[in-house]
Scaffold this motif. Structure first.
Motif, PDB file in Angstrom:
ATOM      1  N   GLU A   1       0.822  -1.207   0.000  1.00 57.04           N
ATOM      2  CA  GLU A   1       0.000   0.000   0.000  1.00 57.04           C
ATOM      3  C   GLU A   1       0.860   1.262   0.000  1.00 57.04           C
ATOM      4  O   GLU A   1       0.543   2.244  -0.667  1.00 57.04           O
ATOM      5  N   ASP A   2       1.953   1.241   0.752  1.00 64.17           N
ATOM      6  CA  ASP A   2       2.836   2.403   0.856  1.00 64.17           C
ATOM      7  C   ASP A   2       3.985   2.222  -0.126  1.00 64.17           C
ATOM      8  O   ASP A   2       4.865   1.381   0.079  1.00 64.17           O
ATOM      9  N   GLU A   3       4.002   3.011  -1.199  1.00 67.10           N
ATOM     10  CA  GLU A   3       5.026   2.855  -2.226  1.00 67.10           C
ATOM     11  C   GLU A   3       6.431   3.054  -1.677  1.00 67.10           C
ATOM     12  O   GLU A   3       7.389   2.462  -2.189  1.00 67.10           O
ATOM     13  N   GLU A   4       6.570   3.877  -0.659  1.00 72.03           N
ATOM     14  CA  GLU A   4       7.891   4.105  -0.087  1.00 72.03           C
ATOM     15  C   GLU A   4       8.431   2.863   0.615  1.00 72.03           C
ATOM     16  O   GLU A   4       9.628   2.772   0.884  1.00 72.03           O
ATOM     17  N   LYS A   5       7.540   1.906   0.918  1.00 71.12           N
ATOM     18  CA  LYS A   5       7.973   0.671   1.560  1.00 71.12           C
ATOM     19  C   LYS A   5       8.044  -0.501   0.584  1.00 71.12           C
ATOM     20  O   LYS A   5       8.254  -1.644   1.004  1.00 71.12           O
ATOM     21  N   ASP A   6       7.871  -0.223  -0.692  1.00 71.28           N
ATOM     22  CA  ASP A   6       8.065  -1.287  -1.669  1.00 71.28           C
ATOM     23  C   ASP A   6       9.481  -1.828  -1.508  1.00 71.28           C
ATOM     24  O   ASP A   6      10.458  -1.064  -1.514  1.00 71.28           O
ATOM     25  N   PRO A   7       9.654  -3.142  -1.330  1.00 73.39           N
ATOM     26  CA  PRO A   7      10.973  -3.678  -0.979  1.00 73.39           C
ATOM     27  C   PRO A   7      12.045  -3.396  -2.031  1.00 73.39           C
ATOM     28  O   PRO A   7      13.226  -3.248  -1.690  1.00 73.39           O
ATOM     29  N   ARG A   8      11.652  -3.303  -3.295  1.00 73.41           N
ATOM     30  CA  ARG A   8      12.657  -3.029  -4.326  1.00 73.41           C
ATOM     31  C   ARG A   8      13.138  -1.579  -4.237  1.00 73.41           C
ATOM     32  O   ARG A   8      14.334  -1.301  -4.390  1.00 73.41           O
ATOM     33  N   ARG A   9      12.233  -0.660  -3.978  1.00 72.89           N
ATOM     34  CA  ARG A   9      12.633   0.740  -3.811  1.00 72.89           C
ATOM     35  C   ARG A   9      13.474   0.910  -2.548  1.00 72.89           C
ATOM     36  O   ARG A   9      14.453   1.668  -2.531  1.00 72.89           O
ATOM     37  N   VAL A  10      13.086   0.206  -1.484  1.00 74.55           N
ATOM     38  CA  VAL A  10      13.870   0.269  -0.247  1.00 74.55           C
ATOM     39  C   VAL A  10      15.282  -0.232  -0.497  1.00 74.55           C
ATOM     40  O   VAL A  10      16.270   0.392  -0.075  1.00 74.55           O
ATOM     41  N   ALA A  11      15.399  -1.371  -1.182  1.00 75.46           N
ATOM     42  CA  ALA A  11      16.724  -1.932  -1.453  1.00 75.46           C
ATOM     43  C   ALA A  11      17.580  -0.952  -2.242  1.00 75.46           C
ATOM     44  O   ALA A  11      18.788  -0.811  -1.982  1.00 75.46           O
ATOM     45  N   MET A  12      16.989  -0.267  -3.198  1.00 73.71           N
ATOM     46  CA  MET A  12      17.755   0.702  -3.985  1.00 73.71           C
ATOM     47  C   MET A  12      18.223   1.869  -3.124  1.00 73.71           C
ATOM     48  O   MET A  12      19.329   2.393  -3.319  1.00 73.71           O
ATOM     49  N   ARG A  13      17.404   2.288  -2.172  1.00 70.32           N
ATOM     50  CA  ARG A  13      17.844   3.362  -1.259  1.00 70.32           C
ATOM     51  C   ARG A  13      19.027   2.908  -0.404  1.00 70.32           C
ATOM     52  O   ARG A  13      19.878   3.732  -0.051  1.00 70.32           O
ATOM     53  N   LYS A  14      19.057   1.646  -0.090  1.00 72.96           N
ATOM     54  CA  LYS A  14      20.123   1.139   0.776  1.00 72.96           C
ATOM     55  C   LYS A  14      21.405   0.808   0.001  1.00 72.96           C
ATOM     56  O   LYS A  14      22.421   0.455   0.609  1.00 72.96           O
ATOM     57  N   MET A  15      21.370   0.927  -1.326  1.00 69.37           N
ATOM     58  CA  MET A  15      22.543   0.602  -2.132  1.00 69.37           C
ATOM     59  C   MET A  15      23.496   1.785  -2.238  1.00 69.37           C
ATOM     60  O   MET A  15      23.083   2.942  -2.227  1.00 69.37           O
ATOM     61  N   LYS A  16      24.761   1.462  -2.403  1.00 65.83           N
ATOM     62  CA  LYS A  16      25.771   2.490  -2.677  1.00 65.83           C
ATOM     63  C   LYS A  16      25.652   2.965  -4.129  1.00 65.83           C
ATOM     64  O   LYS A  16      25.166   2.221  -4.992  1.00 65.83           O
ATOM     65  N   PRO A  17      26.114   4.177  -4.414  1.00 67.34           N
ATOM     66  CA  PRO A  17      26.198   4.597  -5.813  1.00 67.34           C
ATOM     67  C   PRO A  17      27.039   3.607  -6.636  1.00 67.34           C
ATOM     68  O   PRO A  17      28.038   3.067  -6.150  1.00 67.34           O
ATOM     69  N   LYS A  18      26.588   3.344  -7.850  1.00 66.73           N
ATOM     70  CA  LYS A  18      27.217   2.386  -8.773  1.00 66.73           C
ATOM     71  C   LYS A  18      27.092   0.949  -8.289  1.00 66.73           C
ATOM     72  O   LYS A  18      27.811   0.062  -8.762  1.00 66.73           O
ATOM     73  N   GLY A  19      26.176   0.692  -7.339  1.00 67.09           N
ATOM     74  CA  GLY A  19      25.964  -0.677  -6.890  1.00 67.09           C
ATOM     75  C   GLY A  19      25.330  -1.525  -7.977  1.00 67.09           C
ATOM     76  O   GLY A  19      24.783  -1.031  -8.970  1.00 67.09           O
ATOM     77  N   ARG A  20      25.411  -2.831  -7.789  1.00 66.34           N
ATOM     78  CA  ARG A  20      24.852  -3.777  -8.767  1.00 66.34           C
ATOM     79  C   ARG A  20      23.588  -4.412  -8.204  1.00 66.34           C
ATOM     80  O   ARG A  20      23.613  -4.988  -7.110  1.00 66.34           O
ATOM     81  N   TYR A  21      22.511  -4.309  -8.960  1.00 67.36           N
ATOM     82  CA  TYR A  21      21.210  -4.862  -8.586  1.00 67.36           C
ATOM     83  C   TYR A  21      20.904  -5.977  -9.579  1.00 67.36           C
ATOM     84  O   TYR A  21      20.694  -5.719 -10.770  1.00 67.36           O
ATOM     85  N   VAL A  22      20.878  -7.214  -9.096  1.00 69.75           N
ATOM     86  CA  VAL A  22      20.688  -8.381  -9.962  1.00 69.75           C
ATOM     87  C   VAL A  22      19.256  -8.876  -9.808  1.00 69.75           C
ATOM     88  O   VAL A  22      18.821  -9.240  -8.711  1.00 69.75           O
ATOM     89  N   LEU A  23      18.534  -8.890 -10.914  1.00 62.40           N
ATOM     90  CA  LEU A  23      17.136  -9.307 -10.920  1.00 62.40           C
ATOM     91  C   LEU A  23      17.041 -10.786 -11.261  1.00 62.40           C
ATOM     92  O   LEU A  23      17.507 -11.224 -12.312  1.00 62.40           O
ATOM     93  N   TYR A  24      16.430 -11.549 -10.348  1.00 58.52           N
ATOM     94  CA  TYR A  24      16.170 -12.966 -10.611  1.00 58.52           C
ATOM     95  C   TYR A  24      14.671 -13.220 -10.732  1.00 58.52           C
ATOM     96  O   TYR A  24      14.209 -13.838 -11.673  1.00 58.52           O
ATOM     97  N   GLY A  25      13.898 -12.774  -9.741  1.00 57.97           N
ATOM     98  CA  GLY A  25      12.462 -12.992  -9.757  1.00 57.97           C
ATOM     99  C   GLY A  25      11.812 -12.242 -10.911  1.00 57.97           C
ATOM    100  O   GLY A  25      12.254 -11.159 -11.302  1.00 57.97           O
ATOM    101  N   ALA A  26      10.758 -12.804 -11.481  1.00 55.64           N
ATOM    102  CA  ALA A  26      10.130 -12.198 -12.657  1.00 55.64           C
ATOM    103  C   ALA A  26       8.611 -12.249 -12.535  1.00 55.64           C
ATOM    104  O   ALA A  26       8.049 -13.125 -11.888  1.00 55.64           O
ATOM    105  N   SER A  27       7.973 -11.284 -13.194  1.00 54.20           N
ATOM    106  CA  SER A  27       6.525 -11.232 -13.262  1.00 54.20           C
ATOM    107  C   SER A  27       6.146 -10.515 -14.548  1.00 54.20           C
ATOM    108  O   SER A  27       6.825  -9.582 -14.971  1.00 54.20           O
ATOM    109  N   GLN A  28       5.069 -10.966 -15.194  1.00 55.88           N
ATOM    110  CA  GLN A  28       4.535 -10.217 -16.327  1.00 55.88           C
ATOM    111  C   GLN A  28       3.582  -9.116 -15.865  1.00 55.88           C
ATOM    112  O   GLN A  28       3.068  -8.360 -16.680  1.00 55.88           O
TER     113      GLN A  28
END
Length: 354
Positions: free
Chosen positions: A237-264
């Protein structure tokens, strides 16, 4: 033969179908065990879509060779051998028999076609002969280990990285175990909304398993060098708590984000954070023009070694063994999968003595 068919989202039947024959250059397999994958559940729930119904779910497959096609040319494979494959679509496993046109490590073969989900696929599948050192239940984890390895080997963390595993279902457990034991990170932690799965993560690899709110509150921004995302479809419900957005906030600049899970079904990725931090989004493609099936045949051989050596602990990945003969119970497992506190459920096709 009996097979579980998905005829529409959340609608299955137990069908009687003709037993197939071995392809001229392939094998007919009698099914031994099939473990349930999040991909199966995404098709069941309607987050992934086949080109047409019905389909037979199941792809984390272990079978026994019962027929060899006349043009099959690998002398190391004999009747009675146990085979695991990766590829040849997401479907076909929850049936008493299935065919496979295998590619083994060291072979270079292909039969490429344009799939209806916008990528080039191969009618052949990467395959491996299961060694006697792995029992049937552990061998059922070769396929998911292959999937995780394809992603990690194609997009590895750097030595000394601080790693976050996003989601600690079975793939997250496998990925975290491989990264922790083989790739020399400084630390590997994880996040999942399921407290029991957090406990599993700590048992297998994680130095700290956060609940989502704990990750938000306790971990500073710009902490992680590498995120491995194996989440399914996510709704918050709260977009700011979307786990993918949260993870990106916690990443360092130039960090690597590897996508495994998928959805259409469209998911939320924060394009501002991608741009502002220069986050590198990467994945190992299914498209065989970029990642040929004969290369996956080398990966599946390595996946066997991950299980034989104990780098991936197959015995502790197993939570439930369910008989294929109990169809109603299997449908209940599909329907309740997202709330399970366990890891892997294996559907057992082996006939028990009377």
């Amino acid at each position: 033969m009996k097979a579980v068919q998905l005829i529409a989202p959340r609608k299955t039947i137990l069908a009687e179908l003709p037993r197939p024959e071995a392809p001229a250059d392939g094998l007919l397999m009698q099914t031994l065990c099939v473990s349930i994958c999040s991909t199966d559940i995404s098709f069941y729930e309607g987050h992934l879509f086949p080109s047409e119904y019905p389909i037979i779910l199941g792809h984390e497959y272990l079978g026994k060779v019962v027929e060899i096609g006349p043009e099959f040319d690998n002398p190391d494979i004999r009747l009675g051998d146990r085979i695991v494959y990766w590829g040849q679509t997401d479907f076909g496993g929850f049936a008493e028999y299935r065919t496979v046109r295998p590619i083994f490590s060291g072979e270079v073969k292909k039969d490429v076609f344009w799939a209806d989900r916008n990528f080039f696929d191969d009618n052949r599948a990467a395959a491996v002969k299961v060694p006697d050192t792995l029992d049937d239940l552990q061998a059922s984890f070769i396929e998911p280990t292959t999937g995780a390895l394809r992603s990690i080997l194609g997009n590895p963390p750097q030595i000394g990285d601080k790693v976050l595993i996003l989601g600690t279902g079975p793939i997250g457990i496998i990925a975290g175990s491989v990264i922790k034991r083989l790739l020399a990170p400084t630390s590997v932690v994880s996040v999942d909304a399921n407290p029991r799965r957090n406990e599993h993560a700590i048992e297998h690899f994680s130095e700290r398993a956060y609940l989502p709110d704990e990750l938000i509150e306790e971990v500073p921004e710009n902490t992680f060098d590498y995120v491995f995302d194996c989440l399914p479809t996510v709704h918050v419900e709260d977009e700011e708590k979307d786990p993918r957005r949260v993870a990106m906030r916690k990443m360092k600049p130039k960090g690597r984000y590897v996508l495994y899970g998928a959805s259409q079904e469209m998911q939320r990725f924060d394009t501002w954070l991608m741009l502002a931090k220069g986050i590198n989004i990467s994945a190992s493609p299914f498209d065989v023009s970029a990642f040929p099936m004969h290369k996956t045949a080398n990966v599946i051989q390595s996946a066997v070694q991950m299980l034989v050596s104990g780098i991936v602990d197959g015995k502790r990945l197993l939570s439930t063994v369910h008989s294929f003969d109990d169809y109603d119970g299997l449908v209940d497992i599909f329907g309740n999968y997202r709330s399970t506190t366990g890891l892997k459920t294996i559907v057992d096709f082996r006939k028990q003595p009377a």
